[in-house]
Design an enzyme around this catalytic site. Sequence first.
Site, PDB file in Angstrom:
ATOM      1  N   GLU A 256     -79.438 -48.087  -0.355  1.00 41.45           N
ATOM      2  CA  GLU A 256     -79.435 -46.934   0.545  1.00 41.45           C
ATOM      3  C   GLU A 256     -78.023 -46.422   0.817  1.00 41.45           C
ATOM      4  OE1 GLU A 256     -81.789 -48.375   3.921  1.00 41.45           O
ATOM      5  OE2 GLU A 256     -83.570 -47.550   2.962  1.00 41.45           O
ATOM      6  N   ASP A 329     -91.154 -52.182   2.908  1.00 44.03           N
ATOM      7  CA  ASP A 329     -90.284 -52.090   4.080  1.00 44.03           C
ATOM      8  C   ASP A 329     -91.029 -52.265   5.398  1.00 44.03           C
ATOM      9  OD1 ASP A 329     -88.042 -51.765   5.544  1.00 44.03           O
ATOM     10  OD2 ASP A 329     -87.814 -49.616   5.243  1.00 44.03           O
ATOM     11  N   GLU A 357     -90.067 -51.040  14.149  1.00 42.35           N
ATOM     12  CA  GLU A 357     -89.724 -49.762  13.514  1.00 42.35           C
ATOM     13  C   GLU A 357     -90.976 -49.018  13.045  1.00 42.35           C
ATOM     14  OE1 GLU A 357     -87.043 -50.127  10.187  1.00 42.35           O
ATOM     15  OE2 GLU A 357     -87.348 -48.057   9.574  1.00 42.35           O
ATOM     16  N   HIS A 475     -96.692 -46.532   4.409  1.00 41.66           N
ATOM     17  CA  HIS A 475     -95.557 -45.607   4.486  1.00 41.66           C
ATOM     18  C   HIS A 475     -95.962 -44.136   4.553  1.00 41.66           C
ATOM     19  CE1 HIS A 475     -91.394 -45.253   4.934  1.00 41.66           C
ATOM     20  NE2 HIS A 475     -91.044 -46.296   4.204  1.00 41.66           N
ATOM     21  N   TRP A 498     -89.045 -41.429  -0.559  1.00 41.14           N
ATOM     22  CA  TRP A 498     -88.865 -41.275   0.882  1.00 41.14           C
ATOM     23  C   TRP A 498     -89.918 -40.323   1.463  1.00 41.14           C
ATOM     24  CZ3 TRP A 498     -82.771 -41.009   1.829  1.00 41.14           C
ATOM     25  CH2 TRP A 498     -82.255 -42.295   1.619  1.00 41.14           C
TER      26      TRP A 498
HETATM   27  C1  GCU Z   1     -85.238 -49.578   6.620  1.00 37.41           C
HETATM   28  C2  GCU Z   1     -84.726 -48.937   7.877  1.00 37.41           C
HETATM   29  C3  GCU Z   1     -83.258 -48.693   7.829  1.00 37.41           C
HETATM   30  C4  GCU Z   1     -82.547 -49.993   7.474  1.00 37.41           C
HETATM   31  C5  GCU Z   1     -83.110 -50.540   6.177  1.00 37.41           C
HETATM   32  C6  GCU Z   1     -82.569 -51.916   5.850  1.00 37.41           C
HETATM   33  O1  GCU Z   1     -85.184 -48.677   5.575  1.00 37.41           O
HETATM   34  O2  GCU Z   1     -85.403 -47.732   8.092  1.00 37.41           O
HETATM   35  O3  GCU Z   1     -82.841 -48.240   9.085  1.00 37.41           O
HETATM   36  O4  GCU Z   1     -81.184 -49.782   7.340  1.00 37.41           O
HETATM   37  O5  GCU Z   1     -84.487 -50.697   6.301  1.00 37.41           O
HETATM   38  O6  GCU Z   1     -83.265 -52.871   6.134  1.00 37.41           O
HETATM   39  O7  GCU Z   1     -81.491 -52.040   5.317  1.00 37.41           O
END
Ligand code: GCU
Length: 663
Positions: A256, A329, A357, A475, A498
Amino acid sequence: MKKQIFISALLLLLTGWSSIYAEDGSRLWLRFDNVSKPATITGVKGTAMTELQTYWQGSPVLLKRQKGIAKDGYTIKSQDAKIVITASNDAGLLYGAYHLLRLQETGQSCNQLNISEQPVYDLRILNHWDNPNGTVERGFAGKSIFLNPDPERMKIYARANASVGINGTVLNNVNAKPEALSTESLQKAKSIADQLRPYGIRVYLSINFASPIKVGGLETADPLNAEVVKWWKEKVNEIYKLIPDFGGFLVKANSEGEPGPQDFGRTHADGANMLAGVLKPHKGIVMWRAFVYAPQSPDRANQAYLEFMPLDGQFADNVIIQIKNGPVDFQPREPYSPLFTAMQKTPMMVEFQITQEYLGAANHLVYLAPMWQEFFSFVKPQTLKAMAGVANIGDNVNWCGHHFAQANWYAFGRLAWNPNLTSEEIANEWLQQTFSLGSAVANPSLFTLHSSLLNLMLRSREACVSYMMPLGIHHIFAGTHHYGPEPWYAPRGLRADWTPPYYHKADSIGLGFDRTLTGSANVKQYPDDLCRLYNDINTCPENLLAWFHHVPWDHKMKSGRTFWDELCHKYDEGVHETRRFLAIWDAMQPYIDAQRFEEVQRKLRIQARDSEWWRDACLLYFQTFSKRPIPSDVEHPVHNLDEMMRFRIPISMYENPESGYNK
Ligand code: GCU
């Protein structure tokens, strides 16, 4: 037996608890008052002794050190008129002391004790996703407790963790800002470490892999570059001078947008091993995350396995690969991540998410222990090295935003100590310690109410799955937050994985992601028996059906209904569950202190309303593909699709829902 325990706990609560504290949740499950006449506590001095002197109301206790008992383990034995707690280290004595206090607080007999405990994992660690500016990524309980650490709160934090056996904490977000390693932040980390040390808790830091460039001013962060290695060595020396028992680093790399060794043509193993080498002389470890996925991968669920399997066996012995429980996730329901059964030569740890989350943030009552136990029904606890949990803690008065979210912090610790405890045992302990049901003692119906409350907790995760994404759907969250539904969200240009349509793939034929051998072949990453089970739509567990299959709308389910009808029933069942939860809680009113009663009630109302919102948005949207009617025995949507598609909740409202979302 349970009933007796509960009666004595209640009597104790009545007599033992004064009202000097407001019942605002700030004391968590540690709600005991100082004793007026301390019992005699002898033996090893330290935090265990202080805790018992302050809170233990029973017979004299002797604290003894003895070699041969497993690290952090302890025995508690009644001997003549006293109780002897024996351990090989201070932490073991402390855990023994908390065990005794837990018996006291849950009203259990403390005569003829003969207890022997040792943790399944050496490392039981919280991951805080706290940023230097005090915000908390995916945090729903206010600002970071580490922004301006208040010594009184830090003490409660430390005691709460130690009381359930948590012995490590990563102070900052995995999306680590380079300044986490600045001298100023390290000074702060030192001060926190000093406050936590007496409670057996070590601190760890998340690091930004490009720190040598961003903090050190070097031109590269290539892990094989000698200057880079030297920079890390010096940094690590600086850390250990300040924090001699520093635990090590947590690393999110090449994920990411975070930097990592692949930016320099190196592998995850190259990166992890370089850091491990630098930490090794200090006995530090590296927790290297496997949460990776390439934007162009045809199936995001395949990615971690594809990147990490070729590296199995190549990691240094003080590296642990930290893997999220599921392959995508932290969804309300995922199968386990296949890496756990595939990697054979690499130490692994599981990462659970305590902060909700994807499970209603701090608004929904969702007790997570059943979800974590579901994971352990597939992955044998002893194949893992450690357990990490993404914390749900903030500076809100009640720490977690929802009083019942405290149960998830509690349950995480208890399971990290012993993953074989049942969700019910843990919920029962937590309820008894957390809620004084005072005036209800004489009321026989209290037991029914207590059991309904326990039952509510145990059903809450499945309820959440039902009203959010049943039958393997996953998701389908809103684009800009992970709170509500937006199964239609797919702005042009956004990477596909996404967006919800990438995951649900709804069309005129059916719904779900084809991960079979003829689809993305994700099933192949599982052991043969599971591969076969998941691959066949007729044997695949129905709660994962749309995870592994593109399920035709008319597919026959075990209930005899079509898939579409079943989907409608599931969503509706979820909604009805949240209404039942509210009714159960409402009946508790006479027995719960006013503030916590009202706060929980307000949240349960939000949850009941949100569950309708989920059901209506999802069913009405999927119906545009299925073109089938909503069955007559299912409550029909109260909203319409246009309304749902226009509805936006401002981020501030879901992060801090009390700020207006309710109006
Ligand atoms: C999810 C989450 C992010 C976080 C990522 C991770 O995608 O939404 O906020 O940074 O997990 O675990 O690295």
